[in-house]
Motif scaffolding. Sequence first.
Motif, PDB file in Angstrom:
ATOM      1  N   ALA A 105       0.845  -1.197   0.000  1.00 41.16           N
ATOM      2  CA  ALA A 105       0.000   0.000   0.000  1.00 41.16           C
ATOM      3  C   ALA A 105       0.875   1.239   0.000  1.00 41.16           C
ATOM      4  O   ALA A 105       1.928   1.266   0.629  1.00 41.16           O
ATOM      5  CB  ALA A 105      -0.898   0.017   1.233  1.00 41.16           C
ATOM      6  N   ASP A 106       0.437   2.280  -0.700  1.00 45.16           N
ATOM      7  CA  ASP A 106       1.082   3.583  -0.588  1.00 45.16           C
ATOM      8  C   ASP A 106       0.556   4.306   0.638  1.00 45.16           C
ATOM      9  O   ASP A 106      -0.654   4.510   0.770  1.00 45.16           O
ATOM     10  CB  ASP A 106       0.777   4.439  -1.824  1.00 45.16           C
ATOM     11  CG  ASP A 106       1.388   3.856  -3.081  1.00 45.16           C
ATOM     12  OD1 ASP A 106       2.612   3.758  -3.147  1.00 45.16           O
ATOM     13  OD2 ASP A 106       0.629   3.485  -4.001  1.00 45.16           O
ATOM     14  N   ILE A 107       1.439   4.702   1.536  1.00 41.26           N
ATOM     15  CA  ILE A 107       1.031   5.575   2.642  1.00 41.26           C
ATOM     16  C   ILE A 107       0.857   6.990   2.120  1.00 41.26           C
ATOM     17  O   ILE A 107      -0.141   7.655   2.361  1.00 41.26           O
ATOM     18  CB  ILE A 107       2.050   5.519   3.809  1.00 41.26           C
ATOM     19  CG1 ILE A 107       1.768   4.269   4.639  1.00 41.26           C
ATOM     20  CG2 ILE A 107       2.011   6.797   4.647  1.00 41.26           C
ATOM     21  CD1 ILE A 107       2.347   4.268   6.028  1.00 41.26           C
ATOM     22  N   SER A 108       1.818   7.458   1.373  1.00 41.08           N
ATOM     23  CA  SER A 108       1.721   8.767   0.726  1.00 41.08           C
ATOM     24  C   SER A 108       2.861   8.892  -0.256  1.00 41.08           C
ATOM     25  O   SER A 108       3.913   8.291  -0.075  1.00 41.08           O
ATOM     26  CB  SER A 108       1.830   9.908   1.750  1.00 41.08           C
ATOM     27  OG  SER A 108       1.823  11.161   1.078  1.00 41.08           O
ATOM     28  N   TYR A 109       2.656   9.636  -1.341  1.00 42.96           N
ATOM     29  CA  TYR A 109       3.802  10.064  -2.153  1.00 42.96           C
ATOM     30  C   TYR A 109       3.784  11.578  -2.303  1.00 42.96           C
ATOM     31  O   TYR A 109       4.349  12.125  -3.224  1.00 42.96           O
ATOM     32  CB  TYR A 109       3.855   9.384  -3.537  1.00 42.96           C
ATOM     33  CG  TYR A 109       2.530   8.971  -4.112  1.00 42.96           C
ATOM     34  CD1 TYR A 109       1.676   9.898  -4.671  1.00 42.96           C
ATOM     35  CD2 TYR A 109       2.161   7.642  -4.108  1.00 42.96           C
ATOM     36  CE1 TYR A 109       0.482   9.513  -5.202  1.00 42.96           C
ATOM     37  CE2 TYR A 109       0.946   7.240  -4.641  1.00 42.96           C
ATOM     38  CZ  TYR A 109       0.114   8.182  -5.199  1.00 42.96           C
ATOM     39  OH  TYR A 109      -1.082   7.790  -5.723  1.00 42.96           O
ATOM     40  N   TYR A 110       3.103  12.227  -1.347  1.00 41.43           N
ATOM     41  CA  TYR A 110       2.975  13.676  -1.398  1.00 41.43           C
ATOM     42  C   TYR A 110       3.703  14.386  -0.278  1.00 41.43           C
ATOM     43  O   TYR A 110       3.369  15.530   0.036  1.00 41.43           O
ATOM     44  CB  TYR A 110       1.503  14.075  -1.382  1.00 41.43           C
ATOM     45  CG  TYR A 110       0.840  13.843  -2.696  1.00 41.43           C
ATOM     46  CD1 TYR A 110       1.288  14.505  -3.835  1.00 41.43           C
ATOM     47  CD2 TYR A 110      -0.202  12.953  -2.829  1.00 41.43           C
ATOM     48  CE1 TYR A 110       0.694  14.294  -5.057  1.00 41.43           C
ATOM     49  CE2 TYR A 110      -0.808  12.731  -4.043  1.00 41.43           C
ATOM     50  CZ  TYR A 110      -0.352  13.412  -5.153  1.00 41.43           C
ATOM     51  OH  TYR A 110      -0.953  13.200  -6.359  1.00 41.43           O
TER      52      TYR A 110
ATOM     53  N   GLN B 253       0.533   6.993  10.793  1.00 39.91           N
ATOM     54  CA  GLN B 253      -0.154   5.939  10.030  1.00 39.91           C
ATOM     55  C   GLN B 253       0.383   4.535  10.305  1.00 39.91           C
ATOM     56  O   GLN B 253      -0.367   3.559  10.279  1.00 39.91           O
ATOM     57  CB  GLN B 253      -0.052   6.235   8.523  1.00 39.91           C
ATOM     58  CG  GLN B 253      -0.724   7.554   8.123  1.00 39.91           C
ATOM     59  CD  GLN B 253      -1.094   7.609   6.637  1.00 39.91           C
ATOM     60  OE1 GLN B 253      -1.272   6.596   5.988  1.00 39.91           O
ATOM     61  NE2 GLN B 253      -1.182   8.812   6.101  1.00 39.91           N
TER      62      GLN B 253
END
Lengths: 261, 261, 261
Positions: free
Chosen positions: C31-36, C52
């Motif tokens: 899963a992507d936690i964030s790429y921002y 998270q």
Amino acid sequence: MSYISIMTDFGGPVGVMKGVIWRIAPEAKIADISYYISPHNILEGALILDHQAFYFPDNTVHVAVVDPGVGTHRRPIAAQIGPQRFVGPDNGLFTPMYERAERNHWPVQIIHLDKPEYWLPRVSNVFHGRDIFSPVAAHLANGVPLGNLGTPIDDPARIPLPAPQCTDSEVIGQIILIFDNFGNIITNIHEDDIAGLGEVKIQVGGVEIDGLVRTFGERELGSLVAVVGSSGYLMIAEVNGSASRRLKASIGDRVEVTSRS
Amino acid sequence: MSYISIMTDFGGPVGVMKGVIWRIAPEAKIADISYYISPHNILEGALILDHQAFYFPDNTVHVAVVDPGVGTHRRPIAAQIGPQRFVGPDNGLFTPMYERAERNHWPVQIIHLDKPEYWLPRVSNVFHGRDIFSPVAAHLANGVPLGNLGTPIDDPARIPLPAPQCTDSEVIGQIILIFDNFGNIITNIHEDDIAGLGEVKIQVGGVEIDGLVRTFGERELGSLVAVVGSSGYLMIAEVNGSASRRLKASIGDRVEVTSRS
Amino acid sequence: MSYISIMTDFGGPVGVMKGVIWRIAPEAKIADISYYISPHNILEGALILDHQAFYFPDNTVHVAVVDPGVGTHRRPIAAQIGPQRFVGPDNGLFTPMYERAERNHWPVQIIHLDKPEYWLPRVSNVFHGRDIFSPVAAHLANGVPLGNLGTPIDDPARIPLPAPQCTDSEVIGQIILIFDNFGNIITNIHEDDIAGLGEVKIQVGGVEIDGLVRTFGERELGSLVAVVGSSGYLMIAEVNGSASRRLKASIGDRVEVTSRS
């Protein structure tokens, strides 16, 4: 195999919801439908979810979080709507799915989620997506019967879905979605609404478009075209450009389709 | 175990493609390669796909949708290119992979997808990613032989991939990709192209950069540096800044690497 | 079943890391936690990861790539921190997790990744996320013991985490995160810090907010509200608006919570 989709207005992926789901439903396969719904825009979320959800495997659980009323008296709900299942706030986000069920005479079961034993132990007042909707979706994916998760209701919230006005010679609708990336404009006029008009012209934003084309590439670069979009609704596009920018289009702008015959 | 990647220019995730895939290939594991290809930019999509696809498990099916000609006479295709498989429009998007196969003497098999029994029953003229490419990718992932999906072709569309001009003392290339997030600039000059030049200087956007560094952190904050990027191509970066903004860089801008010896 | 999360400052999904992982750990769920994360913003990445990671199944491997020093002498590390595992650069990105472990008396084991046999054969100096961190994460997910991957260290890099100043009558903290999408402002003041103050007023950006509300919907549209955010920290929001834009908020801005009693 169980499937869960996630749709939010968060502006980016929020992996924590997947973590919560996997703690409860270790095998669930999870896809993001979108996290780019405009913040708090229930109508946009409702339409995009309706356009995508029914392509998923039957009994996919769709978690939808466009939730300006989080933590207030708006109810958290889960619903079986024909072949698909939905979890989210009771704020009208599932209106197009209720209408789809009515058109198709599908059974609908809606549950007010009022059993905290299916939630995370500690619930934040500002993030029910993580603390209520994700765990409930995971329990559903695990096979917990919908009815166990709360109390049946038959008065879910609905939002008005603007319908076009149709006569024998014209259909008057409006812009209902704008896809910023390509600048394509989606109207609330379905291809069935205009099937009886024969040859048509389309008026939108002070511009007249002559007839429908089958696809973008049939007109030259920079042309405005009207085409049936991928969900069956009339779409206005600029070939390799942005119709929304060119027309300074806004949600709600009037769109007229008039018979030429 | 079967793997599918998705690359698009849609500007956000479009979960419906995953839903379509899972209805046909319930076990497939799916990853997004990117959905931020610039709209309709076939060259950018081709390069990014080539930089990423060959890191995936063998026989991953890569669905690529940068498709300005959707619904026109451009063919939908699928291809086995060495160890990887690709599905998408026949518009040149797979050109670097064809060239990679030629360099490596890999077998290549390309199929014009002309058998609608492997598509969704109803095909929109504007979204073949959902209605043709995703179901075909799922059937491939399920083990349907590539040859069953259509008719072999040997004349796939190609796009020109700009090559640098190399002499004994200099290499003249151009900017080929710009990563907006960090402002890094990728050129079409491979590290092998400049291996024989010894010590070099780099000229780009009216600025001269002295030599290559091994990584960003070797110069002070705000310096422009030239470095070999993660795909082996010369990259221009500003340490903790944006080279593209500083140089007002555009795709196609000239880049010169000159020997100092 | 093994789980891997990915958090980066790349600005979009980078599927190649998933491809690398699946070649080594074919069954891993990712899963992507964030790429921002803001480019190179270690503090922001550290806080979001801490908020998270602990919701994921135990022993999830969290790959974190906010890595301005890639390719320099900063060490690549992997760590077991209580129930979760982390892989990334030794630049302070895991500071809040070390502090969480200290508060909870969790065991911590940190390994300097210095065994290239667990990396890709060829390592770029600018993309350790692909070439070191992803393969190491996959080996961990496969059950390779942490200690096999390198050499134990006990001096990991830490960054300062700004702490609020607390007295009996007030707490002075600062803005620590801004969520651009909704314009919500997160402070470093935990709900426990202000539990003893009774009724409070909050001062931020030259504005005074009267008391805390339980959730957004308790005040009218356009009001500024103070609320406990989903990670337990004081949050400033504008009901259906953007507090960050209204207050022209910046990271580090002073926030005062004062007792009214």
